[in-house]
Design a protein around this motif. Structure first.
Motif, PDB file in Angstrom:
ATOM      1  N   ILE A   1      -7.666  22.547  24.255  1.00  0.00           N
ATOM      2  CA  ILE A   1      -6.782  23.361  23.428  1.00  0.00           C
ATOM      3  C   ILE A   1      -6.707  22.692  22.052  1.00  0.00           C
ATOM      4  N   PRO A   2      -6.963  23.380  20.958  1.00  0.00           N
ATOM      5  CA  PRO A   2      -7.353  24.781  20.833  1.00  0.00           C
ATOM      6  C   PRO A   2      -8.690  25.079  21.517  1.00  0.00           C
ATOM      7  N   GLU A   3      -8.931  26.338  21.780  1.00  0.00           N
ATOM      8  CA  GLU A   3     -10.184  26.716  22.440  1.00  0.00           C
ATOM      9  C   GLU A   3     -11.381  26.384  21.541  1.00  0.00           C
ATOM     10  N   ILE A   4     -12.492  26.082  22.196  1.00  0.00           N
ATOM     11  CA  ILE A   4     -13.738  25.823  21.476  1.00  0.00           C
ATOM     12  C   ILE A   4     -14.744  26.882  21.897  1.00  0.00           C
ATOM     13  N   PHE A   5     -15.378  27.504  20.924  1.00  0.00           N
ATOM     14  CA  PHE A   5     -16.424  28.468  21.215  1.00  0.00           C
ATOM     15  C   PHE A   5     -17.761  27.880  20.778  1.00  0.00           C
ATOM     16  N   ILE A   6     -18.741  27.970  21.651  1.00  0.00           N
ATOM     17  CA  ILE A   6     -20.071  27.441  21.357  1.00  0.00           C
ATOM     18  C   ILE A   6     -21.006  28.607  21.078  1.00  0.00           C
TER      19      ILE A   6
ATOM     20  N   TYR B   1     -43.880  24.578  13.572  1.00  0.00           N
ATOM     21  CA  TYR B   1     -42.995  25.590  14.174  1.00  0.00           C
ATOM     22  C   TYR B   1     -41.991  24.961  15.131  1.00  0.00           C
ATOM     23  N   LEU B   2     -42.450  24.015  15.947  1.00  0.00           N
ATOM     24  CA  LEU B   2     -41.568  23.375  16.925  1.00  0.00           C
ATOM     25  C   LEU B   2     -40.425  22.610  16.266  1.00  0.00           C
ATOM     26  N   SER B   3     -40.643  22.147  15.052  1.00  0.00           N
ATOM     27  CA  SER B   3     -39.595  21.410  14.345  1.00  0.00           C
ATOM     28  C   SER B   3     -38.785  22.312  13.408  1.00  0.00           C
ATOM     29  N   SER B   4     -39.039  23.608  13.460  1.00  0.00           N
ATOM     30  CA  SER B   4     -38.355  24.532  12.555  1.00  0.00           C
ATOM     31  C   SER B   4     -37.030  25.010  13.140  1.00  0.00           C
ATOM     32  N   GLU B   5     -36.176  25.509  12.275  1.00  0.00           N
ATOM     33  CA  GLU B   5     -34.885  26.023  12.702  1.00  0.00           C
ATOM     34  C   GLU B   5     -35.039  27.294  13.525  1.00  0.00           C
ATOM     35  N   SER B   6     -36.030  28.109  13.208  1.00  0.00           N
ATOM     36  CA  SER B   6     -36.229  29.351  13.954  1.00  0.00           C
ATOM     37  C   SER B   6     -36.592  29.057  15.404  1.00  0.00           C
ATOM     38  N   PHE B   7     -37.387  27.994  15.633  1.00  0.00           N
ATOM     39  CA  PHE B   7     -37.713  27.630  17.008  1.00  0.00           C
ATOM     40  C   PHE B   7     -36.478  27.116  17.735  1.00  0.00           C
ATOM     41  N   GLN B   8     -35.659  26.319  17.053  1.00  0.00           N
ATOM     42  CA  GLN B   8     -34.441  25.819  17.685  1.00  0.00           C
ATOM     43  C   GLN B   8     -33.510  26.969  18.071  1.00  0.00           C
ATOM     44  N   LYS B   9     -33.428  27.985  17.205  1.00  0.00           N
ATOM     45  CA  LYS B   9     -32.609  29.147  17.536  1.00  0.00           C
ATOM     46  C   LYS B   9     -33.157  29.858  18.763  1.00  0.00           C
ATOM     47  N   PHE B  10     -34.481  29.946  18.855  1.00  0.00           N
ATOM     48  CA  PHE B  10     -35.105  30.583  20.022  1.00  0.00           C
ATOM     49  C   PHE B  10     -34.772  29.823  21.298  1.00  0.00           C
ATOM     50  N   VAL B  11     -34.911  28.496  21.270  1.00  0.00           N
ATOM     51  CA  VAL B  11     -34.638  27.671  22.450  1.00  0.00           C
ATOM     52  C   VAL B  11     -33.170  27.794  22.859  1.00  0.00           C
ATOM     53  N   LEU B  12     -32.285  27.661  21.902  1.00  0.00           N
ATOM     54  CA  LEU B  12     -30.853  27.718  22.207  1.00  0.00           C
ATOM     55  C   LEU B  12     -30.438  29.090  22.738  1.00  0.00           C
ATOM     56  N   SER B  13     -31.047  30.134  22.207  1.00  0.00           N
ATOM     57  CA  SER B  13     -30.658  31.489  22.621  1.00  0.00           C
ATOM     58  C   SER B  13     -31.004  31.759  24.076  1.00  0.00           C
ATOM     59  N   GLN B  14     -31.896  30.956  24.663  1.00  0.00           N
ATOM     60  CA  GLN B  14     -32.230  31.117  26.076  1.00  0.00           C
ATOM     61  C   GLN B  14     -31.113  30.619  26.981  1.00  0.00           C
ATOM     62  N   HIS B  15     -30.232  29.769  26.445  1.00  0.00           N
ATOM     63  CA  HIS B  15     -29.218  29.127  27.286  1.00  0.00           C
ATOM     64  C   HIS B  15     -27.790  29.278  26.767  1.00  0.00           C
ATOM     65  N   ILE B  16     -27.634  29.857  25.590  1.00  0.00           N
ATOM     66  CA  ILE B  16     -26.297  30.028  25.010  1.00  0.00           C
ATOM     67  C   ILE B  16     -26.023  31.518  24.862  1.00  0.00           C
ATOM     68  N   SER B  17     -24.912  31.961  25.393  1.00  0.00           N
ATOM     69  CA  SER B  17     -24.598  33.389  25.383  1.00  0.00           C
ATOM     70  C   SER B  17     -24.317  33.907  23.983  1.00  0.00           C
ATOM     71  N   GLY B  18     -23.929  33.028  23.082  1.00  0.00           N
ATOM     72  CA  GLY B  18     -23.567  33.443  21.741  1.00  0.00           C
ATOM     73  C   GLY B  18     -22.066  33.456  21.534  1.00  0.00           C
ATOM     74  N   ASP B  19     -21.331  33.374  22.636  1.00  0.00           N
ATOM     75  CA  ASP B  19     -19.873  33.366  22.534  1.00  0.00           C
ATOM     76  C   ASP B  19     -19.307  32.610  23.740  1.00  0.00           C
ATOM     77  N   GLU B  20     -19.793  31.396  23.939  1.00  0.00           N
ATOM     78  CA  GLU B  20     -19.440  30.611  25.123  1.00  0.00           C
ATOM     79  C   GLU B  20     -18.133  29.850  24.898  1.00  0.00           C
ATOM     80  N   ARG B  21     -17.194  30.072  25.763  1.00  0.00           N
ATOM     81  CA  ARG B  21     -15.885  29.452  25.625  1.00  0.00           C
ATOM     82  C   ARG B  21     -15.824  28.192  26.473  1.00  0.00           C
ATOM     83  N   VAL B  22     -15.380  27.095  25.877  1.00  0.00           N
ATOM     84  CA  VAL B  22     -15.154  25.867  26.630  1.00  0.00           C
ATOM     85  C   VAL B  22     -13.763  25.957  27.251  1.00  0.00           C
ATOM     86  N   PRO B  23     -13.660  25.952  28.575  1.00  0.00           N
ATOM     87  CA  PRO B  23     -12.403  26.303  29.236  1.00  0.00           C
ATOM     88  C   PRO B  23     -11.410  25.161  29.391  1.00  0.00           C
ATOM     89  N   VAL B  24     -11.638  24.036  28.724  1.00  0.00           N
ATOM     90  CA  VAL B  24     -10.795  22.869  28.974  1.00  0.00           C
ATOM     91  C   VAL B  24      -9.853  22.576  27.823  1.00  0.00           C
TER      92      VAL B  24
END
Length: 283
Positions: free
Chosen positions: A128-133, A103-126
């Protein structure tokens, strides 16, 4: 809600988890096992990790007793230096641990971990063109890099690598990139004067995001930039902008005046270095 989620939801309503049921057996034999399972650092973390995995209830019911028994047997063998007991403990834990590792090496776990720290629409403010994470973009990048992340430090490094990869892919590290960078001097005119954002960005590229002194760093550099005419926004306007654009940093609880913040050698050096870099690039 799928079957596994439904089963786990029931556990949250007061039904004892099979792991806790297995632990209760050992606690009934010796109350000291309560400390062993719930307070001893490594063991308690492992127990909590296993319980958080979204396995089917039948698997938990089948394997929890063996897993908990294995923890006890392995611990006794380790403390008494009995290799055969350690091996037996490992064998008892293996079905559960194989499932956890999978489970720890699965994609579903990685999505869970990332979702704790990524808003889903994070804009890099530096850049150009803009980068969304987004979580899905980072998952694709992780898959390509054949890597995994667990903690916020690794996620921040992943975000940096992802942004650099995007910049390379767009060819923004060459002559075209240098021309693009000149446009950044007019970014965020409601906050910065010309070259203000570039200076601020240079300072904060190496800024730690947690720990003692982070909030004071932010306030110190704001005041220095304001005093030098590189920022014109008032405190509340800047604070709102900063917290929106840099959500990975802690909220600024107190915005002290400059005379209440220590101008350490490191702070002065970082500020001076950023100014010198900007001045060297001016035409």
């Amino acid at each position: 809600m799928n079957k596994t989620e439904s089963e786990l939801a029931k556990l949250g309503e007061g039904i004892l988890h099979p792991i806790d049921q297995a632990i209760a057996y050992w606690v009934s034999k010796n109350s000291l096992y309560k400390e062993f399972f719930y307070q001893r650092k490594f063991v308690s973390h492992l127990v909590n990790l296993v319980k958080l995995c979204p396995f089917g209830m039948k698997f938990f019911e089948d394997q929890s007793e063996s897993f908990i028994d294995g923890l006890v047997v392995f611990s006794k063998g380790y403390s008494r230096n009995i290799p055969s007991s350690m091996q037996l403990g490992e064998d008892l834990m293996k079905p559960m641990m194989d499932k956890v590792i999978g489970y720890l090496s699965s994609e579903s776990f990685q999505k869970f971990v990332l979702s704790q720290h990524i808003s889903g629409d994070e804009r890099v403010p530096v850049k150009i063109p803009e980068i969304f994470i987004t979580v899905n973009e980072l998952i694709l990048f992780l898959r390509r890099e054949n890597s995994i992340v667990f903690e916020i430090g690794g996620i921040n490094k992943l975000k940096q690598d992802y942004v650099l990869d995007k910049i390379d892919g767009w060819g923004l590290n060459g002559e075209f990139g240098e021309k693009i960078k000149k446009l950044e001097s007019i970014l965020y005119p409601n906050i910065f004067n010309p070259n203000g954002f570039l200076t601020f960005d240079l300072i904060f590229r190496d800024q730690k995001q947690s720990g003692k002194g982070v909030q004071s760093d932010i306030v110190y550099f704001y005041h220095r930039l304001k005093n030098d005419g590189l920022i014109h926004a008032k405190v509340e306007v800047f604070k709102t902008w900063f917290e929106r654009m840099y959500p990975e940093f802690p909220l600024i609880e107190r915005f002290h005046s400059l005379d209440r913040i220590k101008g350490t050698f490191e702070r002065k050096e970082r500020y001076s270095s950023a100014l010198n870099i900007i001045k060297s690039k001016e035409v």
